[in-house]
Design an enzyme around this catalytic site. Structure first.
Site, mmCIF file in Angstrom:
data_model
loop_
_atom_site.group_PDB
_atom_site.id
_atom_site.type_symbol
_atom_site.label_atom_id
_atom_site.label_comp_id
_atom_site.label_asym_id
_atom_site.label_seq_id
_atom_site.Cartn_x
_atom_site.Cartn_y
_atom_site.Cartn_z
ATOM 1 C CB SER A 1 -4.214 -2.788 -4.464
ATOM 2 O OG SER A 1 -4.878 -2.995 -3.411
ATOM 3 C CE1 TYR B 1 -0.197 -1.221 -1.268
ATOM 4 C CE2 TYR B 1 -2.752 -1.231 -1.109
ATOM 5 C CZ TYR B 1 -1.436 -2.081 -1.199
ATOM 6 O OH TYR B 1 -1.374 -3.154 -2.060
ATOM 7 C CE LYS C 1 0.084 -1.902 -4.701
ATOM 8 N NZ LYS C 1 1.195 -2.639 -5.454
#
Length: 304
Positions: free
Chosen positions: A152, A165, A169
C-alpha cells in the site's frame, strides 16, 4: 486458452473487493481458484455476515470455472497450511498465491494500543509469510510458482493514523524481495502490488471537511476490479521475467515504483564526528530530504 489455463491459484481475502475481483479474473483466465476469506468485520472480528468465500466460489462455478471456498485464517501457521493443502487436495497442485487478506485498526500512533498494532501485523505481514511459506515447498519441488503480495502507498509513501498498517505493508515489500531473491533459483517469482481501489478497507476514511469529502468522491471512482487483470498477467507465464518489483494499479494507470537506493554521499578522509556531521552532512543533504507527504499529496490527479 486463458493465460492461467491449467494452473491453480490461492487468493486470500477473496470474498470482497480487490480479492474477489482477482479470484474471478483468474478463474476467467482458466485457473482453478481457492477462494479464502474468513467473512469477518473490517477489524478482523467475527460477524454475522454471509459466507462470502462460498458466494464467490459459487459465482465462479456458475460460469463454468473451478473453485472451492476456504475459511482458514492466514494469521495462523496451521491455517495457512490448510489453505495450501486445500488447493493440493482439490486440484492436485499450486501455481500461484495472492496475499490479499487484510484488516484495519486505524489509530494515531500516540494512541495506538499493542493489540491494534499486533492484530494488523498478524494478518497482513505474518499472514503473507504464513501462506507464502506453506506454498514454498510445493513451488520448490515443481520448480515453478508465483507470488503477488498486496502492499500500500500508506507504507510506500505515508498516511495519518496507520502506523500498524504502514509498517505491515512496507514489511510486505521486504518480504516479497526476500522471497524473490531466495527462490529465484527454483524459478519462483515474487512481486508486490499497491492497489488503488474503493473498498471497505478505505470506506472508513472521514468526510468531516470539504477537502476530505472531495478526496473520498475521487476514491469512489477507483474500481477494485481494475487491479485483477494486472495480477493475472503477473502470475501467468507471460510474467516469467518479472520478479522482485513493486507495482501500483489505479484504474487504468499502472505504476512501477522506485526502490531505496543511495542518492547522496558524504565522505571525509579524517573520519566523522558528531560535530562535523551536524556542520557539514545535514546541510549537504537537506535539499534531498523527502518531505512528510501523504499518499493523497503524491497522487493528486484524478484517476484515468
Amino acid at each position: 486458452m486463458g493465460l492461467m489455463e491449467g494452473k491453480v491459484a490461492i487468493v486470500t481475502g477473496a470474498g470482497r473487493g480487490v480479492g474477489r475481483g482477482i479470484a474471478l479474473d483468474l478463474a476467467h483466465a482458466g485457473a482453478a481458484v481457492v477462494v479464502n476469506d474468513l467473512g469477518v468485520s473490517l477489524a478482523g472480528e467475527s460477524s454475522a455476515e454471509s459466507p462470502v468465500a462460498e458466494q464467490v466460489a459459487d459465482e465462479i462455478r456458475a460460469f463454468g470455472g473451478r473453485a472451492i471456498a476456504n475459511r482458514d485464517s492466514v494469521a495462523s501457521w496451521d491455517g495457512a497450511q490448510h489453505i495450501v493443502e486445500a488447493a493440493i487436495d482439490s486440484f492436485g497442485r499450486i501455481d500461484a498465491v495472492v496475499n490479499n487478506a487484510g484488516n484495519l485498526r486505524d489509530s494515531l500512533f500516540h494512541k495506538m494500543t499493542e493489540e491494534e498494532f499486533d492484530s494488523v501485523l498478524a494478518v497482513h505481514l505474518k499472514g503473507s509469510f504464513n501462506v507464502s511459506r506453506a506454498a514454498a515447498p510445493h513451488f520448490k519441488s515443481q520448480a515453478s510458482g508465483a507470488y503477488v503480495h498486496m502492499t500500500s502507498t500508506s507504507g510506500l509513501v505515508g498516511n495519518f493514523g496507520q502506523a500498524n498498517y504502514a509498517a505491515a505493508k512496507l514489511g510486505i515489500v521486504g518480504l516479497s524481495k526476500s522471497i524473490a531473491l531466495d527462490m529465484q533459483r527454483f524459478n519462483v517469482r515474487s512481486n508486490a502490488v499497491a492497489p488503488f481501489a474503493w473498498t471497505r478497507m478505505i470506506d472508513s476514511i472521514p468526510t468531516n471537511t470539504p477537502e476530505q469529502q472531495k478526496r473520498v468522491e475521487g476514491l469512489k471512482k477507483l474500481e477494485p476490479e481494475k487491479i485483477a487483470s494486472f495480477v493475472t498477467a503477473l502470475l501467468s507465464d507471460a510474467g516469467a521475467n518479472v520478479t522482485g518489483q513493486i507495482f501500483g494499479v489505479r484504474n487504468n494507470e499502472i505504476y512501477l515504483f522506485s526502490q531505496p537506493r543511495p542518492i547522496r554521499t558524504a565522505h571525509t578522509s579524517e573520519g566523522w564526528t558528531a560535530e562535523t556531521i551536524a556542520e557539514r552532512v545535514f546541510p549537504m543533504f537537506a535539499n534531498d530530504f523527502y518531505p512528510l507527504l501523504r499518499s493523497s499529496e503524491v497522487f493528486t490527479w484524478d484517476p484515468v
